[in-house]
Design a protein around this motif. Structure first.
Motif, PDB file in Angstrom:
ATOM      1  N   GLY A   8      13.414  -0.593 -55.942  1.00  0.00           N
ATOM      2  CA  GLY A   8      13.937  -1.067 -57.224  1.00  0.00           C
ATOM      3  C   GLY A   8      14.550  -2.452 -57.095  1.00  0.00           C
ATOM      4  N   ASP A  35       9.227  -3.166 -56.520  1.00  0.00           N
ATOM      5  CA  ASP A  35       9.557  -2.951 -57.929  1.00  0.00           C
ATOM      6  C   ASP A  35       8.300  -3.203 -58.755  1.00  0.00           C
ATOM      7  N   PRO A  36       8.084  -2.433 -59.838  1.00  0.00           N
ATOM      8  CA  PRO A  36       6.881  -2.657 -60.662  1.00  0.00           C
ATOM      9  C   PRO A  36       6.864  -4.023 -61.336  1.00  0.00           C
ATOM     10  N   THR A  74       5.134  -6.053 -55.646  1.00  0.00           N
ATOM     11  CA  THR A  74       5.131  -5.663 -57.054  1.00  0.00           C
ATOM     12  C   THR A  74       4.288  -4.396 -57.204  1.00  0.00           C
ATOM     13  N   LYS A  76       4.903   0.348 -57.575  1.00  0.00           N
ATOM     14  CA  LYS A  76       5.811   1.477 -57.759  1.00  0.00           C
ATOM     15  C   LYS A  76       5.944   2.263 -56.464  1.00  0.00           C
ATOM     16  N   THR A  78       6.154   5.837 -55.505  1.00  0.00           N
ATOM     17  CA  THR A  78       5.864   7.100 -56.184  1.00  0.00           C
ATOM     18  C   THR A  78       6.317   8.324 -55.395  1.00  0.00           C
ATOM     19  N   SER A  96      -3.074   3.580 -53.126  1.00  0.00           N
ATOM     20  CA  SER A  96      -1.710   3.775 -52.626  1.00  0.00           C
ATOM     21  C   SER A  96      -1.710   3.740 -51.100  1.00  0.00           C
ATOM     22  N   GLY A 108      16.698   2.501 -58.123  1.00  0.00           N
ATOM     23  CA  GLY A 108      15.632   2.515 -59.126  1.00  0.00           C
ATOM     24  C   GLY A 108      16.074   2.411 -60.558  1.00  0.00           C
ATOM     25  N   ASN A 267      16.030   7.054 -63.342  1.00  0.00           N
ATOM     26  CA  ASN A 267      14.574   6.893 -63.343  1.00  0.00           C
ATOM     27  C   ASN A 267      13.882   8.154 -62.825  1.00  0.00           C
ATOM     28  N   GLN A 269      10.763   8.910 -62.314  1.00  0.00           N
ATOM     29  CA  GLN A 269       9.636   8.718 -61.395  1.00  0.00           C
ATOM     30  C   GLN A 269      10.090   8.705 -59.942  1.00  0.00           C
ATOM     31  N   ILE A 270      11.360   8.392 -59.729  1.00  0.00           N
ATOM     32  CA  ILE A 270      11.888   8.344 -58.360  1.00  0.00           C
ATOM     33  C   ILE A 270      12.621   9.632 -58.010  1.00  0.00           C
TER      34      ILE A 270
END
Length: 473
Positions: A8, A35-36, A74, A76, A78, A96, A108, A267, A269-270
């Motif tokens: 993050g 981080d995305p 850049t 995620k 996952t 991935s 995150g 978040n 997703q984390i």
């Protein structure tokens, strides 16, 4: 060399990496941020971005520009498997892969928390990202353009009805900033009047802005009422299907812009994809020294901070005994966490996070603000200057500070920029509309039954030609 993975790149993650670059010795550790997004968003500026007071790009900080010794990815994260010290990194394009680390830092952040209210997921927009703030600003400007060409009636009223759900700091700030913005637009739209524009704030509790005193919150309510903004207290949103607002009080009206600011959550997703301990509210369990774990058990080589973490507030001022999810805590936790990571690497003891709230300051539109610190409350233009001064200084890096302050100075002399570029949401539409395309290939003709052709008729000259030849012989 130890590998430090920061999950993050928001407040806590960015500041952790930034300060690690300052305090780590050469070759002491290798730092990677995943981080995305390739930038950190300074979220206290989102209401002003939505109101056109700050250029959107000035409210974000490039990670690659300012993290010069850190590897920036850049993508995620996952999954975090701390038992094996592996994290799964998933990019926007490509496969991935697993990232092996020695130390993980989980920062995150948080996302908008919503409730299963009909229509909200389809119609509302949050205020957690710079993209949302830009979309809100462009929608307001687009709706003014559309409404100016319509006669008075339900459709025009729908375009000029703006709704904000949530009466916390973020909700009140964006509500007041948008009211200020809309009022300033009216001089450019002679077809519209002040009474044509309506603003509704919906708050389920009996008061707004719990971070300030009740007396200060009452002053804010009075100020908003004087500016023609309606605040519905003790009221819940029951439906927003197709923009048709239904309130628990029975009131109904239509709106083309619904901004949701009624809470955040860690978040998912984390926190849903890790073996690190998570508490009942879905946050990472973090000790006061910012290491993951409890007082009785420390999870080695795992750290957490910011909105995703449940950190006990040792000052005694937190909600439920924990630090509230705001920028003030995230920035300071990130700075301390960097120091603590370096200390542990060098065999020293980490320090506990202890920060007493300095107060709360909010901008409520050009020239209006509130500031609360203990029993001291300042209202009006002086508080607005304090708001801009505090956040102008808090913006990381001098490069960003100068851009933000430069924009404020330009706006003081030139006014707010009122150009909305809604087409940026569909950038290829104009090109596609007029682009030449290949003609479709001709379809092969179907075989037809053979037809006997009649002999061609000869012209009179051609018929007479044989006779003329015979006579000459």
């Amino acid at each position: 060399m130890p590998k430090i993975l920061i999950v993050g790149g928001g407040y806590a993650g960015f500041y952790t990496a930034w300060k690690l670059e300052k305090w780590l010795r050469r070759g002491e550790a290798e730092v990677t941020v995943v981080d995305p997004l390739p930038y950190m968003t300074y979220q206290p500026f989102l209401p002003e971005v939505a109101a056109g007071s700050i250029e959107a790009r000035h409210a974000v900080v490039s990670q690659r520009r300012h993290l010069k010794k850190t590897t920036v990815i850049t993508a995620k994260v996952t999954h975090i498997n701390h038992a094996e010290k592996k994290a799964t990194i998933t990019p926007a394009v490509g496969e991935s892969w697993d990232f092996d680390y020695d130390i993980v830092v989980v920062t995150g952040g948080a996302v908008s928390r919503t409730f299963p209210i009909p229509g909200v997921a389809d119609q509302a927009i949050g205020l957690k990202t710079i993209e949302e703030a830009v979309a809100i600003r462009d929608r307001v400007l687009e709706n003014f353009d559309k409404a100016a060409s319509l006669p008075a009636g339900p459709e025009r009223a729908r375009l000029l009805n703006f709704v904000v759900v949530g009466g916390g700091f973020a909700g009140i700030e964006v509500f007041a900033e948008l009211r200020s913005f809309a009022s300033s637009l009216l001089k450019f739209y002679p077809q519209l009047s002040f009474d044509d524009v309506e603003f509704h704030l919906i708050e389920a509790m009996g008061r707004i802005m719990p971070e300030v005193s009740l007396k200060t919150s009452h002053w804010v309510l009075k100020n908003l009422a004087e500016r023609g903004a309606l605040v519905h207290l003790d009221t819940q949103l029951q439906s927003a299907v197709d923009g048709k607002i239904e309130l628990s009080t029975g009131e109904k009206f239509e709106s083309d812009l619904i901004v949701w600011t009624a809470g955040v959550m860690a978040n998912p997703q984390i926190v849903r994809n890790t073996d690190l301990p998570i508490e009942e509210r879905g946050r990472l369990v973090v000790r006061p020294d910012l290491r993951v774990g409890t007082d009785d058990e420390i999870i080695a080589d795992a750290w957490g901070a910011g909105d995703i973490s449940a950190v006990r507030d040792l000052s005694g001022g937190g909600v439920g005994g924990f630090c509230v999810p705001n920028a003030q805590h995230a920035v300071r936790q990130g700075k301390l966490m960097a120091k603590n990571i370096v200390a542990v690497l060098r065999g020293e003891e980490p320090k506990e996070y202890m920060h007493k709230n300095l107060g709360a300051v909010a901008g409520l539109g050009i020239g209006v603000g509130v500031f609360q610190s203990g029993k001291i409350a300042i209202k009006g233009s002086l508080a607005w200057l304090a708001h801009r001064g505090y956040h102008g200084l808090a913006m990381p890096s001098w490069e960003r500070k100068l851009r933000v302050v430069g924009g404020w100075v330009a706006n003081f002399f030139l006014g707010r920029d009122i150009v909305g570029i809604t087409a940026v949401q569909t950038p290829r539409e104009a090109f596609e509309t007029f682009a030449s395309r290949p003609k479709p290939a001709a379809k092969p003709a179907e075989e037809a039954p053979a037809v006997k052709k009649a002999p061609a008729r000869k012209s009179a000259a051609a018929a007479a030609e044989p006779e003329a030849v015979a006579a000459s012989k």
